[in-house]
Design a protein around this motif. Structure first.
Motif, PDB file in Angstrom:
ATOM      1  N   ASN A  95       0.818  -1.214   0.000  1.00 48.02           N
ATOM      2  CA  ASN A  95       0.000   0.000   0.000  1.00 48.02           C
ATOM      3  C   ASN A  95       0.853   1.266   0.000  1.00 48.02           C
ATOM      4  O   ASN A  95       0.423   2.315   0.461  1.00 48.02           O
ATOM      5  CB  ASN A  95      -0.918   0.009   1.231  1.00 48.02           C
ATOM      6  N   GLY A  96       2.071   1.160  -0.520  1.00 51.15           N
ATOM      7  CA  GLY A  96       2.958   2.325  -0.523  1.00 51.15           C
ATOM      8  C   GLY A  96       4.009   2.209   0.566  1.00 51.15           C
ATOM      9  O   GLY A  96       4.262   1.127   1.092  1.00 51.15           O
ATOM     10  N   VAL A  97       4.642   3.329   0.911  1.00 46.71           N
ATOM     11  CA  VAL A  97       5.696   3.295   1.928  1.00 46.71           C
ATOM     12  C   VAL A  97       5.107   2.876   3.270  1.00 46.71           C
ATOM     13  O   VAL A  97       3.956   3.164   3.588  1.00 46.71           O
ATOM     14  CB  VAL A  97       6.378   4.670   2.050  1.00 46.71           C
ATOM     15  N   GLN A  98       5.913   2.180   4.068  1.00 50.56           N
ATOM     16  CA  GLN A  98       5.428   1.623   5.320  1.00 50.56           C
ATOM     17  C   GLN A  98       5.477   2.613   6.477  1.00 50.56           C
ATOM     18  O   GLN A  98       4.912   2.357   7.534  1.00 50.56           O
ATOM     19  CB  GLN A  98       6.243   0.371   5.667  1.00 50.56           C
ATOM     20  N   ILE A  99       6.164   3.721   6.286  1.00 46.06           N
ATOM     21  CA  ILE A  99       6.230   4.716   7.341  1.00 46.06           C
ATOM     22  C   ILE A  99       5.090   5.713   7.165  1.00 46.06           C
ATOM     23  O   ILE A  99       4.650   5.977   6.050  1.00 46.06           O
ATOM     24  CB  ILE A  99       7.606   5.436   7.323  1.00 46.06           C
ATOM     25  N   THR A 100       4.576   6.238   8.273  1.00 46.53           N
ATOM     26  CA  THR A 100       3.460   7.185   8.235  1.00 46.53           C
ATOM     27  C   THR A 100       3.938   8.572   8.674  1.00 46.53           C
ATOM     28  O   THR A 100       5.004   8.702   9.284  1.00 46.53           O
ATOM     29  CB  THR A 100       2.341   6.730   9.183  1.00 46.53           C
ATOM     30  N   PRO A 101       3.147   9.620   8.395  1.00 46.73           N
ATOM     31  CA  PRO A 101       3.525  10.950   8.872  1.00 46.73           C
ATOM     32  C   PRO A 101       3.736  11.013  10.381  1.00 46.73           C
ATOM     33  O   PRO A 101       4.600  11.757  10.859  1.00 46.73           O
ATOM     34  CB  PRO A 101       2.337  11.821   8.429  1.00 46.73           C
ATOM     35  N   VAL A 102       2.972  10.241  11.140  1.00 50.28           N
ATOM     36  CA  VAL A 102       3.140  10.233  12.601  1.00 50.28           C
ATOM     37  C   VAL A 102       4.526   9.703  12.975  1.00 50.28           C
ATOM     38  O   VAL A 102       5.206  10.244  13.859  1.00 50.28           O
ATOM     39  CB  VAL A 102       2.035   9.388  13.270  1.00 50.28           C
ATOM     40  N   MET A 103       4.958   8.636  12.311  1.00 51.94           N
ATOM     41  CA  MET A 103       6.294   8.087  12.582  1.00 51.94           C
ATOM     42  C   MET A 103       7.385   9.064  12.177  1.00 51.94           C
ATOM     43  O   MET A 103       8.403   9.208  12.866  1.00 51.94           O
ATOM     44  CB  MET A 103       6.472   6.757  11.833  1.00 51.94           C
ATOM     45  N   ILE A 104       7.195   9.734  11.044  1.00 56.87           N
ATOM     46  CA  ILE A 104       8.186  10.718  10.599  1.00 56.87           C
ATOM     47  C   ILE A 104       8.275  11.858  11.607  1.00 56.87           C
ATOM     48  O   ILE A 104       9.369  12.346  11.927  1.00 56.87           O
ATOM     49  CB  ILE A 104       7.825  11.252   9.198  1.00 56.87           C
TER      50      ILE A 104
END
Length: 385
Positions: A76-85
């Motif tokens: 579904n795309g990159v596994q990292i989310t804005p919250v993790m970033i």
């Protein structure tokens, strides 16, 4: 929290990281010309700021390493989310400010990678990290780059002192203006892109930009401005360490160190390596100290710097992981992270005022900075003489 609000928050935090990167890394280009008197301190940081700004527009290879390589893409795309970033940036910023307070030339780049890796591991598991990219684009260059720069600087110093007479060596100050300018330009081509990569990664993770694409023009512009403004603020503590703490630098050494730093950074940028310009600059300064006859390297200070290099990724990673664990609890966790981060940042800046380093005293030896004694007060509250 609404995704658009979260993206805006991450972008703001990323630009603040870019700002800290600027003043944290000013020393990489300008510590040696300031130490030798080739440039006045304020003129040096102004020149560095302008050239960092220009350099940010010259390449995007490093930005794409971060936005499309370090963190794996899932179905579904990159596994990292804005919250993790968001959490990873907190780890990077806090480590940057702690090392700045200590006057320690650590790597802003590795702080960023460490924070993102720690946050991604907590939020998406170890499988979210592309270890091959981490090793080939980050870890191996981190080992080879300072050694390579140090060797080049050592040879350049030997050659510079062999082909010039003692009375002519002061003229290297003129050359330092050129070589330090090249370092600043090279720094812009490498370090500004890291924040571009983070913002691009955030936009991809939020679904507002296609995976595999590079940074948009507006991202390049705001990142270039943020790092330039940060550079102009000075980062005097680290300038003092690199300019005076490692070895006594003469103009010929400064010229050699800056030339070696520039060559190493530009080669790495061309290859897409997310290099630590701090490690390269430090290795170059040490190389010149070994290369000049009669000079000595303060190995104790060099050892402290090396320890900082080793622990930067895991230290920032631990903070990023903790921040990610808290933030993933929801909006309360995100607000708690933000509140703690702001509190720590404010405390660091307030504490730094107790032993302030600025353009007027940056030339002094690190040992010359002694914290003034607090005057005792008598029972009436008056200051004792």
């Amino acid at each position: 929290m609404d995704i658009s609000v979260m993206v805006a928050l991450v972008i703001a935090l990323a630009l603040f990281f870019d700002f800290t990167n600027g003043f944290h890394d000013t020393a990489n280009a300008m510590a040696t010309p300031i130490a030798t008197g080739a440039l006045k301190p304020r003129m040096a940081v102004a020149l560095a700021a302008v050239l960092n700004l220009v350099g940010a527009f010259l390449s995007t290879a490093v930005a794409q390493t971060i936005s499309g390589g370090l963190i794996r893409e899932g179905s579904n795309g990159v596994q990292i989310t804005p919250v993790m970033i968001f959490a990873g940036l907190i780890g990077a910023i806090l480590w940057n400010l702690v090392t700045w307070l200590l006057g320690l030339p650590s790597s802003s780049s590795h702080a960023l990678f460490g924070g993102l890796i720690g946050a991604a591991v907590v939020g998406a598991g170890f499988g979210s990290i592309d270890v091959s990219v981490l090793l080939s684009k980050v870890v191996f260059p981190a080992i080879l780059a300072p050694v390579t720069a140090g060797l080049v600087a050592y040879l350049a110093t030997k050659i510079a002192y062999a082909v010039t007479k003692k009375k002519q060596r002061g003229r290297f100050r003129y050359g330092q203006v050129f070589t330090s300018s090249l370092v600043s330009l090279a720094h812009g081509t490498n370090d500004a892109q890291k924040t571009m990569g983070v913002i691009t990664l955030t936009l991809i993770a939020a679904g507002t930009q296609k995976a595999g694409t590079g940074p948009a023009l507006w991202v390049i512009v705001v990142c270039a401005l943020a790092i330039a403004i940060g550079t102009y603020t000075g980062g005097w503590r680290i300038i003092r360490t690199l300019g005076k703490g490692l070895t006594e630098i003469e103009p010929g050494q400064g010229f050699a160190a800056e030339a070696a730093t520039t060559a190493t950074i530009l080669a790495s940028t061309h290859l897409g390596f997310a290099l630590s310009t701090t490690q390269v600059a430090s290795g170059s300064v040490i190389g010149t100290g070994i290369g000049r006859k009669g000079a000595s390297v303060r190995w104790r200070t060099a050892g402290r710097i090396a320890v900082g290099w080793v622990i930067t990724i895991p230290a920032a990673g631990l903070v990023g992981a903790l921040a990610s664990w808290i933030a993933l609890a929801g909006i309360v966790g995100i607000l708690a992270d933000a509140a703690v981060a702001v509190g720590v940042i404010v405390w660091i800046f307030v504490y730094s005022r107790r032993n302030r380093v600025h353009a007027q005293n940056v030339h002094l030896e690190p040992t010359a900075f002694v914290r003034p004694k607090r005057r005792k007060r008598d029972r009436t509250g008056r200051t004792a003489k």
